[in-house]
Scaffold this active site. Sequence first.
Site, mmCIF file in Angstrom:
data_model
loop_
_atom_site.group_PDB
_atom_site.id
_atom_site.type_symbol
_atom_site.label_atom_id
_atom_site.label_comp_id
_atom_site.label_asym_id
_atom_site.label_seq_id
_atom_site.Cartn_x
_atom_site.Cartn_y
_atom_site.Cartn_z
ATOM 1 N N GLY A 164 40.529 55.402 43.860
ATOM 2 C CA GLY A 164 41.408 56.524 43.544
ATOM 3 C C GLY A 164 42.234 57.048 44.701
ATOM 4 N N GLU A 199 51.912 50.557 37.794
ATOM 5 C CA GLU A 199 51.381 50.041 36.528
ATOM 6 C C GLU A 199 51.673 51.021 35.406
ATOM 7 O OE1 GLU A 199 47.272 47.917 38.206
ATOM 8 O OE2 GLU A 199 47.173 49.860 37.235
ATOM 9 N N LYS A 236 31.151 58.699 40.713
ATOM 10 C CA LYS A 236 30.423 58.473 39.457
ATOM 11 C C LYS A 236 29.198 59.367 39.423
ATOM 12 C CE LYS A 236 32.013 53.708 39.357
ATOM 13 N NZ LYS A 236 31.710 52.338 39.820
ATOM 14 N N GLU A 287 40.094 46.001 39.527
ATOM 15 C CA GLU A 287 39.795 45.501 40.863
ATOM 16 C C GLU A 287 38.413 44.870 40.869
ATOM 17 O OE1 GLU A 287 38.903 49.315 43.476
ATOM 18 O OE2 GLU A 287 40.703 49.618 42.305
ATOM 19 N N ASN A 289 34.849 44.546 43.064
ATOM 20 C CA ASN A 289 34.048 45.081 44.163
ATOM 21 C C ASN A 289 33.138 43.984 44.691
ATOM 22 O OD1 ASN A 289 35.187 47.618 43.700
ATOM 23 N ND2 ASN A 289 33.671 48.057 42.136
ATOM 24 N N ARG A 291 30.423 43.986 46.632
ATOM 25 C CA ARG A 291 29.161 44.483 47.197
ATOM 26 C C ARG A 291 28.154 44.711 46.069
ATOM 27 N NH1 ARG A 291 32.797 48.725 46.414
ATOM 28 N NH2 ARG A 291 31.985 50.209 44.899
ATOM 29 N N VAL A 294 25.948 51.036 43.656
ATOM 30 C CA VAL A 294 24.969 52.106 43.464
ATOM 31 C C VAL A 294 24.258 51.934 42.113
ATOM 32 C CG1 VAL A 294 24.690 54.601 43.170
ATOM 33 C CG2 VAL A 294 26.291 53.731 44.878
#
Length: 448
Positions: A164, A199, A236, A287, A289, A291, A294
């Site tokens: 963001g 977009e 989140k 996108e 990620n 990794r 969480v």
Amino acid sequence: MKKILIANRGEIAVRIIRACREMGIQTVAVFSEADRNALHAKLADEAVCIGPAQSDKSYLDMERILSAAFVTGADAIHPGFGFLSENSRFVSLCEQCNITFIGPPAEIIDRLGDKQAARNTMMAAGVPVIPGTKQAILDTKTGAEEAEKIGYPVMIKAALGGGGKGMRSAFGPEEFEHQFLTAQQEALKAFGDGTMYIEKLIQKPRHIEVQILADKYGNVVHLGERDCSIQRNHQKLIEESPGVGISDELRTKMGETAVRAAKAAGYVNAGTIEFLLDKSGEFYFMEMNTRIQVEHPVTEWVTGVDLVKEQIRIAAGEKLAFSQEDIAIKGHAIECRINAENPEKGFMPCPGTITALHLPGGKGIRIDSAIYSGCEIPPYYDSMIAKLIVWGKTRDEAIRKMKSALGEVIIEGVCTNVDYQYDILNHPDFAEGKTDIEFIERFSRSEQ
Ligand code: MV4
């Protein structure tokens, strides 16, 4: 792999130590001066102080972490999430030092870190992307012309953004220039780069992400989706798997698309493909990620796969021991993030000492945390102090279990968002699954 250094702190460091211990792998914790008494430093086989409290002088200091790896003879580093987990320079350094980085290679992190480049890679692979620009946008005039072609409302994003940052919507030409310049300024400040793309704005979507595992031999499987729509300011709060109202057909379609995306990127290790799912059931790649995330425990619970152990096995060069047909989604898992913060004071972080602690237990309850009675929550790091994860046969059962578990939590000495989480779980719209990315805004208004 005999010894792994965990380049992280808090609950994820503890989570990784547990996986290593169960696999018979030695562990090295690193800790800052503020984390001398932290649980991860106590639980690991060895612990090395790597510097002062501020992250840039400890958990973000690549040389200090690599020195700790040399001194202790670690042959691999697990970065967890945040800190150095998506830093391709750190991955290259590990490669040069002959230390296995438990994650994807540096080039892949770079390729996916440029969001515009990632969009183009995905488009070429037939992965649906949000309609928008294919070229970098650097000035307002070109931007406004492109926005006109796409059709308002539009979303203006930083090429190196994510989470963001450097992102603004524009609902018409009259506000385009202001929104573009605001987003670009933010991007320059955060990433030192003002390259933007535009977009079509997807209105009131769900944030659905698909977990994948990819080994070094081109085998890729997906482990279903997580619904992460319940968030506040891109933080989140609650995640669940499976997603609300995702049919088996849609799951298969999104899963296969995620596998295609991972293959197109030449991906290796655990990764997550983020999609926006709109009201009509269309979904778009946002996108990837690179990794462990969480919210990985909800996926672990409905699939039975230990994602951290799989990360380690993949990094050690093992082949995936299962294929797509072996993966089945069973029941429903929900995670609530417990933060040391004050919902009454704008969710201001609330560091301090935990003076009394009771955490819930029982069938279908998992706690990932690094807190104990008497421990200190330092002010220097993320405010998430625990994750409460529950499993039920159905979503309703999981919600009831989560409410019961949240009601049992006692954390004294610091403020937390536990009661706030309970109120969300208790809201009829949550129970009914009316959970798009604007849920919290509506919820906050109704609470006032
Ligand atoms: C969007 C979008 C709607 N339309 N792009 C959020 C962070 C980054 N991953 C991209 N994000 C979004 N991109 C288009 N074209 C909605 C989000 C979004 C979001 C936006 C505002 C507030 C909360 C959000 C939560 C998830 C996704």
